[in-house]
Design a protein around this motif. Structure first.
Motif, PDB file in Angstrom:
ATOM      1  N   LEU A  56       0.827  -1.209   0.000  1.00 36.30           N
ATOM      2  CA  LEU A  56       0.000   0.000   0.000  1.00 36.30           C
ATOM      3  C   LEU A  56       0.866   1.265   0.000  1.00 36.30           C
ATOM      4  CD1 LEU A  56      -2.582  -1.110   2.706  1.00 36.30           C
ATOM      5  CD2 LEU A  56      -3.161  -0.563   0.324  1.00 36.30           C
ATOM      6  N   PRO A  57       0.286   2.408  -0.387  1.00 39.05           N
ATOM      7  CA  PRO A  57       0.990   3.689  -0.222  1.00 39.05           C
ATOM      8  C   PRO A  57       1.276   3.973   1.251  1.00 39.05           C
ATOM      9  CG  PRO A  57      -0.925   3.930  -1.664  1.00 39.05           C
ATOM     10  CD  PRO A  57      -1.026   2.575  -1.049  1.00 39.05           C
ATOM     11  N   VAL A  58       2.251   4.811   1.511  1.00 33.53           N
ATOM     12  CA  VAL A  58       2.629   5.138   2.884  1.00 33.53           C
ATOM     13  C   VAL A  58       1.455   5.717   3.663  1.00 33.53           C
ATOM     14  CG1 VAL A  58       4.100   6.620   4.307  1.00 33.53           C
ATOM     15  CG2 VAL A  58       5.056   5.475   2.296  1.00 33.53           C
ATOM     16  N   GLU A  59       0.663   6.602   3.031  1.00 40.01           N
ATOM     17  CA  GLU A  59      -0.438   7.244   3.741  1.00 40.01           C
ATOM     18  C   GLU A  59      -1.543   6.266   4.121  1.00 40.01           C
ATOM     19  OE1 GLU A  59      -0.925   8.306  -0.715  1.00 40.01           O
ATOM     20  OE2 GLU A  59       0.696   8.036   0.752  1.00 40.01           O
ATOM     21  N   ASN A  60      -1.502   5.054   3.523  1.00 37.47           N
ATOM     22  CA  ASN A  60      -2.490   4.039   3.868  1.00 37.47           C
ATOM     23  C   ASN A  60      -1.904   2.913   4.703  1.00 37.47           C
ATOM     24  OD1 ASN A  60      -3.680   4.771   0.689  1.00 37.47           O
ATOM     25  ND2 ASN A  60      -4.953   5.059   2.490  1.00 37.47           N
ATOM     26  N   GLY A  61      -0.721   3.167   5.270  1.00 36.10           N
ATOM     27  CA  GLY A  61      -0.121   2.196   6.167  1.00 36.10           C
ATOM     28  C   GLY A  61       0.855   1.236   5.525  1.00 36.10           C
ATOM     29  N   GLY A  62       1.160   1.422   4.234  1.00 36.03           N
ATOM     30  CA  GLY A  62       2.109   0.552   3.549  1.00 36.03           C
ATOM     31  C   GLY A  62       3.491   1.167   3.466  1.00 36.03           C
ATOM     32  N   LEU A  63       4.335   0.580   2.644  1.00 35.60           N
ATOM     33  CA  LEU A  63       5.706   1.059   2.490  1.00 35.60           C
ATOM     34  C   LEU A  63       5.891   1.945   1.272  1.00 35.60           C
ATOM     35  CD1 LEU A  63       7.772  -2.151   3.414  1.00 35.60           C
ATOM     36  CD2 LEU A  63       7.277  -0.153   4.838  1.00 35.60           C
ATOM     37  N   GLY A  64       4.865   2.105   0.455  1.00 35.43           N
ATOM     38  CA  GLY A  64       5.012   2.944  -0.729  1.00 35.43           C
ATOM     39  C   GLY A  64       6.094   2.437  -1.655  1.00 35.43           C
ATOM     40  N   LEU A  65       6.082   1.131  -1.925  1.00 35.71           N
ATOM     41  CA  LEU A  65       7.176   0.512  -2.668  1.00 35.71           C
ATOM     42  C   LEU A  65       7.308   1.014  -4.100  1.00 35.71           C
ATOM     43  CD1 LEU A  65       6.861  -3.163  -1.389  1.00 35.71           C
ATOM     44  CD2 LEU A  65       8.328  -1.332  -0.528  1.00 35.71           C
ATOM     45  N   HIS A  66       6.239   1.558  -4.665  1.00 34.28           N
ATOM     46  CA  HIS A  66       6.308   2.073  -6.032  1.00 34.28           C
ATOM     47  C   HIS A  66       6.915   3.478  -6.110  1.00 34.28           C
ATOM     48  CE1 HIS A  66       3.436  -1.167  -7.178  1.00 34.28           C
ATOM     49  NE2 HIS A  66       3.982  -1.017  -8.362  1.00 34.28           N
ATOM     50  N   ASP A  67       7.223   4.082  -4.954  1.00 30.66           N
ATOM     51  CA  ASP A  67       7.559   5.505  -4.938  1.00 30.66           C
ATOM     52  C   ASP A  67       9.048   5.821  -5.030  1.00 30.66           C
ATOM     53  OD1 ASP A  67       4.871   6.016  -4.702  1.00 30.66           O
ATOM     54  OD2 ASP A  67       4.914   6.127  -2.515  1.00 30.66           O
ATOM     55  N   SER A  68       9.912   4.819  -5.016  1.00 34.19           N
ATOM     56  CA  SER A  68      11.348   5.089  -5.071  1.00 34.19           C
ATOM     57  C   SER A  68      12.069   3.884  -5.656  1.00 34.19           C
ATOM     58  CB  SER A  68      11.894   5.376  -3.669  1.00 34.19           C
ATOM     59  OG  SER A  68      11.826   4.198  -2.864  1.00 34.19           O
ATOM     60  N   PRO A  69      13.280   4.089  -6.198  1.00 32.43           N
ATOM     61  CA  PRO A  69      14.043   2.951  -6.714  1.00 32.43           C
ATOM     62  C   PRO A  69      14.304   1.874  -5.672  1.00 32.43           C
ATOM     63  CG  PRO A  69      14.949   4.998  -7.573  1.00 32.43           C
ATOM     64  CD  PRO A  69      13.914   5.376  -6.543  1.00 32.43           C
ATOM     65  N   VAL A  70      14.627   2.267  -4.429  1.00 33.22           N
ATOM     66  CA  VAL A  70      14.896   1.255  -3.401  1.00 33.22           C
ATOM     67  C   VAL A  70      13.625   0.496  -3.053  1.00 33.22           C
ATOM     68  CG1 VAL A  70      14.534   2.805  -1.410  1.00 33.22           C
ATOM     69  CG2 VAL A  70      16.051   0.836  -1.192  1.00 33.22           C
ATOM     70  N   GLY A  71      12.492   1.169  -3.082  1.00 32.11           N
ATOM     71  CA  GLY A  71      11.228   0.486  -2.854  1.00 32.11           C
ATOM     72  C   GLY A  71      10.906  -0.491  -3.971  1.00 32.11           C
ATOM     73  N   MET A  72      11.187  -0.089  -5.212  1.00 32.52           N
ATOM     74  CA  MET A  72      10.930  -0.971  -6.341  1.00 32.52           C
ATOM     75  C   MET A  72      11.832  -2.204  -6.299  1.00 32.52           C
ATOM     76  SD  MET A  72       8.462   0.139  -8.343  1.00 32.52           S
ATOM     77  CE  MET A  72       8.587   0.104 -10.138  1.00 32.52           C
ATOM     78  N   GLU A  73      13.048  -2.040  -5.821  1.00 38.76           N
ATOM     79  CA  GLU A  73      13.934  -3.194  -5.667  1.00 38.76           C
ATOM     80  C   GLU A  73      13.365  -4.170  -4.643  1.00 38.76           C
ATOM     81  OE1 GLU A  73      17.892  -1.967  -4.822  1.00 38.76           O
ATOM     82  OE2 GLU A  73      18.231  -1.082  -6.800  1.00 38.76           O
ATOM     83  N   ALA A  74      12.806  -3.629  -3.559  1.00 40.94           N
ATOM     84  CA  ALA A  74      12.201  -4.490  -2.547  1.00 40.94           C
ATOM     85  C   ALA A  74      10.961  -5.189  -3.099  1.00 40.94           C
ATOM     86  CB  ALA A  74      11.835  -3.666  -1.308  1.00 40.94           C
ATOM     87  N   LEU A  75      10.167  -4.468  -3.871  1.00 42.34           N
ATOM     88  CA  LEU A  75       8.987  -5.065  -4.478  1.00 42.34           C
ATOM     89  C   LEU A  75       9.398  -6.180  -5.441  1.00 42.34           C
ATOM     90  CD1 LEU A  75       5.914  -4.919  -4.740  1.00 42.34           C
ATOM     91  CD2 LEU A  75       6.213  -3.217  -6.546  1.00 42.34           C
ATOM     92  N   SER A  76      10.471  -5.954  -6.182  1.00 36.86           N
ATOM     93  CA  SER A  76      10.983  -6.976  -7.083  1.00 36.86           C
ATOM     94  C   SER A  76      11.431  -8.206  -6.308  1.00 36.86           C
ATOM     95  CB  SER A  76      12.150  -6.407  -7.903  1.00 36.86           C
ATOM     96  OG  SER A  76      12.668  -7.378  -8.776  1.00 36.86           O
ATOM     97  N   GLU A  77      12.084  -7.988  -5.164  1.00 32.95           N
ATOM     98  CA  GLU A  77      12.511  -9.105  -4.320  1.00 32.95           C
ATOM     99  C   GLU A  77      11.316  -9.915  -3.833  1.00 32.95           C
ATOM    100  OE1 GLU A  77      15.080  -8.068  -1.068  1.00 32.95           O
ATOM    101  OE2 GLU A  77      16.216  -6.668  -2.309  1.00 32.95           O
ATOM    102  N   LEU A  78      10.256  -9.217  -3.416  1.00 32.66           N
ATOM    103  CA  LEU A  78       9.058  -9.887  -2.933  1.00 32.66           C
ATOM    104  C   LEU A  78       8.444 -10.761  -4.017  1.00 32.66           C
ATOM    105  CD1 LEU A  78       6.697 -10.406  -0.992  1.00 32.66           C
ATOM    106  CD2 LEU A  78       5.732  -8.197  -1.722  1.00 32.66           C
TER     107      LEU A  78
END
Length: 376
Positions: A56-78
């Motif tokens: 989820l987005p950060v404002e909804n209690g998530g990590l906002g993984l789509h919002d930064s390169p490091v987040g996208m790397e984590a999403l890719s790992e998941l």
């Protein structure tokens, strides 16, 4: 525009990644799920570490993984880990993330909050867009909409608790609708018994007579097909396929070591080629993920890079399968063995629509444009 991750975000992300690695170790020698059944046990474990709501987005209690390169790397790992654990799980998690992404992009603040409420209760979301007979349509009635028709290719139909579906309006437009699902009486068989990915639990769902508030319509007509998201989201499927390749490489090495054949020079050639294929796919997945979060790029560039990555991963995976078969011989064809199952699942998973068109359109873009110099 991608934002720089805060220290709190990085700390949370680090703990999340550690949980994923621990889960991988626990499952490495765990029980093998029945391929005919949806991997409920694995889904529960993924949910327990917060993977469903972390998207989820950060404002909804998530990590906002789509919002930064490091987040996208984590999403890719998941997604890669999910595909390695079980490709059916990876397919359903990718669909779940697709729902989160589309609601985040096109939904209102209230709609995002509604979806977050579902996910924070560890409810799996599904995206069902392939129509059955008759196709899904909607009719407005005051502040409500009434649905008719079926979705004929509903992944994880018995596990999903809320679905984002496409429906035709009275005016012939296509809109997205967020609908609670789960009524067993509305569930039916899918398109038939697939040779692979049977664990994804694909069935049909009849929406005839379902009434939901008109506020459940997400975005505007045509948003589902809006670029670059419609095509750029394909990078997530490539990440899942990469996880399947990880699993195949692991099984190849494990089997050859067990036979005492890993040091054979001919087998080492196959091992080396398998590693090259896997790492080639890995580099393309990362390239695609970075392109998808580059807000400065033209939509056509983003779509072209993700499409090239999709084809590159498909080609690498399809080359890996016969390599494993040659390396392991007839034992790779014994029905029900992990390696045979993963190969069938991966071959089925890779069959995404219009590969030729995907490749030629991407090539067409870079015929007229230079390759970007900086992807990060």
């Amino acid at each position: 525009m991608p934002v720089a991750p805060t220290l709190a975000f990085q700390d949370t992300l680090s703990r999340f990644r550690n949980a994923l690695r621990l889960l991988e170790k626990q499952e490495e020698h765990g029980p093998v799920d029945d391929e005919e059944n949806f991997p409920s046990r694995l889904l529960q474990k993924i949910a327990e570490i917060g993977a469903l709501s972390a998207t989820l987005p950060v404002e909804n209690g998530g990590l906002g993984l789509h919002d930064s390169p490091v987040g996208m790397e984590a999403l890719s790992e998941l997604l890669r880990l999910a595909g390695r654990l079980n490709l059916a799980l990876g397919r359903c998690l990718e669909g779940h993330i697709n729902v989160v992404r589309l609601v985040s992009l096109y939904g209102s603040a209230q709609q995002r909050a509604v979806l977050a409420e579902y996910l924070q209760h560890n409810i799996l979301a599904g995206i069902w867009v392939t129509d059955g007979t008759p196709p899904v349509a909607l009719v407005r009635s005051g502040n409500e909409i009434r649905l008719t028709g079926q979705k004929g290719f509903a992944s994880a139909v018995r596990a999903v608790g809320v679905a984002l579906i496409t429906a035709r309006t009275e005016h012939g437009d296509t809109v997205m609708v967020l609908v609670p699902v789960g009524e067993k009486a509305r569930m039916g068989p899918g398109p038939g018994h697939l040779t692979g990915m049977s664990g994804s639990g694909t069935g049909s769902y009849d929406f005839t007579g379902v009434v939901v508030p008109s506020t459940n319509i997400i975005g505007k007509p045509g948003d589902y097909l809006r670029q670059p998201e419609f095509s750029a989201g394909a990078w997530r499927g490539s990440a899942v396929a990469l996880g399947g390749m990880d699993h195949l490489v692991h099984l190849l090495l494990d089997e050859l070591r067990g036979r005492g054949r890993a040091s054979n020079p001919h087998q080492q050639v196959r091992i080396g080629e398998a590693l090259i294929l896997r790492e080639t796919a890995s580099m393309w997945v990362r390239r695609a993920a970075m392109a998808a979060c580059n807000s400065h790029a033209e939509a056509g560039e983003t779509v072209a890079i993700v499409n090239l990555a999709r084809i590159a991963v498909e080609q690498a995976a399809l080359a890996l399968i016969p390599l494993v078969q040659r390396g392991l011989g007839v034992m790779a064809f014994v029905r029900g063995r992990p390696v045979e199952r993963v190969m069938r699942d991966l071959a089925t998973y890779l069959r995404q629509p219009a590969p030729d068109e995907t490749l030629t359109e991407a090539a067409g873009w870079f015929t007229e444009h230079e390759w970007p110099k900086d992807m990060t």
